[in-house]
Design a protein around this motif. Sequence first.
Motif, PDB file in Angstrom:
ATOM      1  N   PHE A 100       0.835  -1.176   0.004  1.00  0.00           N
ATOM      2  CA  PHE A 100      -0.059   0.069   0.114  1.00  0.00           C
ATOM      3  C   PHE A 100       0.804   1.373   0.014  1.00  0.00           C
ATOM      4  N   MET A 101       1.923   1.456   0.720  1.00  0.00           N
ATOM      5  CA  MET A 101       2.980   2.484   0.748  1.00  0.00           C
ATOM      6  C   MET A 101       3.641   2.619  -0.561  1.00  0.00           C
ATOM      7  N   ARG A 102       3.976   1.441  -1.098  1.00  0.00           N
ATOM      8  CA  ARG A 102       4.724   1.608  -2.626  1.00  0.00           C
ATOM      9  C   ARG A 102       3.460   2.244  -3.673  1.00  0.00           C
ATOM     10  N   VAL A 103       2.335   1.734  -3.609  1.00  0.00           N
ATOM     11  CA  VAL A 103       1.231   2.311  -4.315  1.00  0.00           C
ATOM     12  C   VAL A 103       1.061   4.004  -4.090  1.00  0.00           C
ATOM     13  N   ALA A 104       1.187   4.263  -2.755  1.00  0.00           N
ATOM     14  CA  ALA A 104       1.135   5.708  -2.356  1.00  0.00           C
ATOM     15  C   ALA A 104       2.134   6.443  -2.609  1.00  0.00           C
ATOM     16  N   MET A 105       3.401   6.015  -2.715  1.00  0.00           N
ATOM     17  CA  MET A 105       4.629   6.587  -3.005  1.00  0.00           C
ATOM     18  C   MET A 105       4.756   6.995  -4.558  1.00  0.00           C
ATOM     19  N   GLY A 106       4.151   6.027  -5.331  1.00  0.00           N
ATOM     20  CA  GLY A 106       4.032   6.280  -6.695  1.00  0.00           C
ATOM     21  C   GLY A 106       3.061   7.403  -7.125  1.00  0.00           C
ATOM     22  N   LEU A 107       1.870   7.456  -6.572  1.00  0.00           N
ATOM     23  CA  LEU A 107       1.012   8.436  -6.691  1.00  0.00           C
ATOM     24  C   LEU A 107       1.550   9.725  -6.261  1.00  0.00           C
ATOM     25  N   ALA A 108       2.378   9.902  -5.090  1.00  0.00           N
ATOM     26  CA  ALA A 108       2.816  11.104  -4.534  1.00  0.00           C
ATOM     27  C   ALA A 108       4.145  11.474  -5.114  1.00  0.00           C
ATOM     28  N   ILE A 109       4.532  10.960  -6.169  1.00  0.00           N
ATOM     29  CA  ILE A 109       5.746  11.166  -6.690  1.00  0.00           C
ATOM     30  C   ILE A 109       6.234  12.540  -7.148  1.00  0.00           C
ATOM     31  N   ASN A 110       5.070  12.997  -7.712  1.00  0.00           N
ATOM     32  CA  ASN A 110       5.292  14.535  -8.273  1.00  0.00           C
ATOM     33  C   ASN A 110       4.892  15.703  -7.328  1.00  0.00           C
ATOM     34  N   GLU A 111       4.349  15.360  -6.516  1.00  0.00           N
ATOM     35  CA  GLU A 111       3.834  16.227  -5.297  1.00  0.00           C
ATOM     36  C   GLU A 111       4.948  16.969  -4.680  1.00  0.00           C
ATOM     37  N   ILE A 112       4.592  18.166  -4.101  1.00  0.00           N
ATOM     38  CA  ILE A 112       5.630  19.074  -3.430  1.00  0.00           C
ATOM     39  C   ILE A 112       6.078  18.448  -2.113  1.00  0.00           C
ATOM     40  N   ASP A 113       5.083  18.351  -1.153  1.00  0.00           N
ATOM     41  CA  ASP A 113       5.261  17.537  -0.043  1.00  0.00           C
ATOM     42  C   ASP A 113       4.912  16.208  -0.204  1.00  0.00           C
ATOM     43  N   ARG A 114       5.705  15.440  -0.959  1.00  0.00           N
ATOM     44  CA  ARG A 114       5.308  14.027  -1.557  1.00  0.00           C
ATOM     45  C   ARG A 114       5.141  13.270  -0.263  1.00  0.00           C
ATOM     46  N   GLU A 115       6.001  13.185   0.858  1.00  0.00           N
ATOM     47  CA  GLU A 115       5.859  12.390   1.936  1.00  0.00           C
ATOM     48  C   GLU A 115       4.283  12.584   2.645  1.00  0.00           C
ATOM     49  N   ALA A 116       4.004  13.814   2.803  1.00  0.00           N
ATOM     50  CA  ALA A 116       2.660  14.022   3.382  1.00  0.00           C
ATOM     51  C   ALA A 116       1.749  13.386   2.525  1.00  0.00           C
ATOM     52  N   HIS A 117       1.598  13.696   1.060  1.00  0.00           N
ATOM     53  CA  HIS A 117       0.705  13.276   0.210  1.00  0.00           C
ATOM     54  C   HIS A 117       0.779  11.517   0.225  1.00  0.00           C
ATOM     55  N   ALA A 118       1.911  11.100   0.421  1.00  0.00           N
ATOM     56  CA  ALA A 118       1.970   9.662   0.260  1.00  0.00           C
ATOM     57  C   ALA A 118       1.583   8.849   1.406  1.00  0.00           C
ATOM     58  N   ILE A 119       1.528   9.469   2.631  1.00  0.00           N
ATOM     59  CA  ILE A 119       0.998   9.054   3.812  1.00  0.00           C
ATOM     60  C   ILE A 119      -0.678   9.201   3.837  1.00  0.00           C
ATOM     61  N   GLU A 120      -1.096  10.354   3.346  1.00  0.00           N
ATOM     62  CA  GLU A 120      -2.633  10.452   3.150  1.00  0.00           C
ATOM     63  C   GLU A 120      -3.073   9.203   2.096  1.00  0.00           C
ATOM     64  N   PHE A 121      -2.408   9.037   1.230  1.00  0.00           N
ATOM     65  CA  PHE A 121      -2.977   8.015   0.020  1.00  0.00           C
ATOM     66  C   PHE A 121      -2.680   6.732   0.871  1.00  0.00           C
ATOM     67  N   TYR A 122      -1.737   6.360   1.360  1.00  0.00           N
ATOM     68  CA  TYR A 122      -1.504   5.119   2.275  1.00  0.00           C
ATOM     69  C   TYR A 122      -2.357   4.915   3.175  1.00  0.00           C
ATOM     70  N   LYS A 123      -3.089   5.772   4.067  1.00  0.00           N
ATOM     71  CA  LYS A 123      -3.995   5.605   4.921  1.00  0.00           C
ATOM     72  C   LYS A 123      -5.264   5.382   4.242  1.00  0.00           C
ATOM     73  N   LEU A 124      -5.624   6.082   3.228  1.00  0.00           N
ATOM     74  CA  LEU A 124      -6.905   5.617   2.588  1.00  0.00           C
ATOM     75  C   LEU A 124      -6.894   4.346   2.074  1.00  0.00           C
ATOM     76  N   LEU A 125      -5.794   3.944   1.251  1.00  0.00           N
ATOM     77  CA  LEU A 125      -5.564   2.674   0.878  1.00  0.00           C
ATOM     78  C   LEU A 125      -5.677   1.607   1.776  1.00  0.00           C
ATOM     79  N   SER A 126      -5.217   1.567   2.870  1.00  0.00           N
ATOM     80  CA  SER A 126      -4.699   0.406   3.849  1.00  0.00           C
ATOM     81  C   SER A 126      -5.936   0.521   4.579  1.00  0.00           C
ATOM     82  N   SER A 127      -6.809   1.498   4.988  1.00  0.00           N
ATOM     83  CA  SER A 127      -7.951   1.244   5.403  1.00  0.00           C
ATOM     84  C   SER A 127      -9.446   0.570   4.933  1.00  0.00           C
TER      85      SER A 127
END
Length: 474
Positions: free
Chosen positions: A327-354
């Motif tokens: 789930f985190m790998r998917v989230a990292m790929g989705l956030a890869i072009n964001e400015i604060d990509r860690e924050a967006h990756a964590i947000e995506f991760y929480k959405l997917l893993s829940s």
Amino acid sequence: MTASTATETATQSTTAHSVPSAAHSTIETAATTPGQLRVIRRNGKVTAFDDSKIKVAMTKAFLAVEGSGAAVSMRVHDLVNALSDQISSALKRRAPGGGTVHIEDIQDQVELALMREGHHKVARAYVLYREHQAQKRAAEAPAQATPEIVLNVTHADGTRSPLDHVRLNALIGEACSNLTDVDPNAVLQETLRNLFDGVPEKEVNTALVMSARTLIEKDPNYSFVAARLLLNGIRSEALRFTKQPVTVCTQSELSGLFADYFQSYINTGIEHELLDPTLRQYDIKRLTDAIDTSRDLQFSYLGLQTLYDRYFLHEGGVRFELPQAFFMRVAMGLAINEIDREAHAIEFYKLLSSFDFMSSTPTLFNSGTLRPQLSSCYLTTVPDDLDGIFAAIKDNALLSKFAGGLGNDWSRVRALSSHIKGTNGKSQGVVPFLKVANDTAVAVNQGGKRKGAVCAYLETWHLDIEEFLDLRKN
């Protein structure tokens, strides 16, 4: 012939005195053939599965009910063969790669097959005989003073050690914790029934999972038990890739190992050219601090098995991706072009893993990889010339390779018998090209992960519409 003599050659349970020692030795040797279905007998010995014994048992059962005339009846012969094939297929579906099945399970399948086909008298005779034999064994057990069967486990290096009952109980207890209406002892007893002396270490966990899986029909919560036991095997695979490889780890111990594992997981994926090297630029500690390994416990068996079979990254068939890393790998790929990509990756991760939201299959397959094709569907129009037609088929192949679903509009392609100016000939119409497109989808097969998906469209005014509709027929 009595009902008891009819089934005295009970399925796969031939007694020791009825088989010559040389034949017995052959069966024991055959039982060790990789990929072969094996039978655990009541004395703990393992023999090769032999469907001819099923046929003999059922034939004698029919003879007991219908009389000796049934021995030359083609109807009985064909019926026994069909039932035997049905039973063998059912058993092999449970262990397609080979494995073990208990003698009692085979006899249960015989009873079910007879009942389903309406042969109630034959089934009744079979049930009564089994009960008679069970009582006989129970009466003889104290006199025989049979020693307790000691189970040893064969490790990958060929060494053997006694089965660790303490760890087995701990795994089952952890898998059943916080679940209602599940019985850890039922899982344990079913597992022990399907183990044998010298069982390969990897088959112990398979037996655990299959034992819990057979209990799902009793209560749906056993699906979560089976998933948690499957997680044990997944952890054993994935944690071999850490700096200090771990082969034994409970779910509760995983959180303490996850930081080391996740860093090694990223490095392993990049090293094998499966992950985008850009993932190394993330603040890995910040991401691992946000990962919640307890969310693994939300999986049901079917969901986790599907992820394991199709989605988790692997090298040489060995999965090194755990569910939360996935789930985190998917989230990292989705956030890869964001400015604060860690924050967006964590947000995506929480959405997917829940499980509050789940991305489509191409995103789950490809996010964070070297080829991040994340879209599900592609709609194209096929032009009316050979270059355009085969360019469209090439595009289909490349898009399907990375899990894209396809929709092609073929309305522009000229109809059957239409004039071809370049050759002064006549066209073969749309249908032959559709067959090429279909074969392309079968051949590419979404990169070997699942079947390709192609939809063909044709406007109703097209002259080939009737032939096009005929393609729906078998």
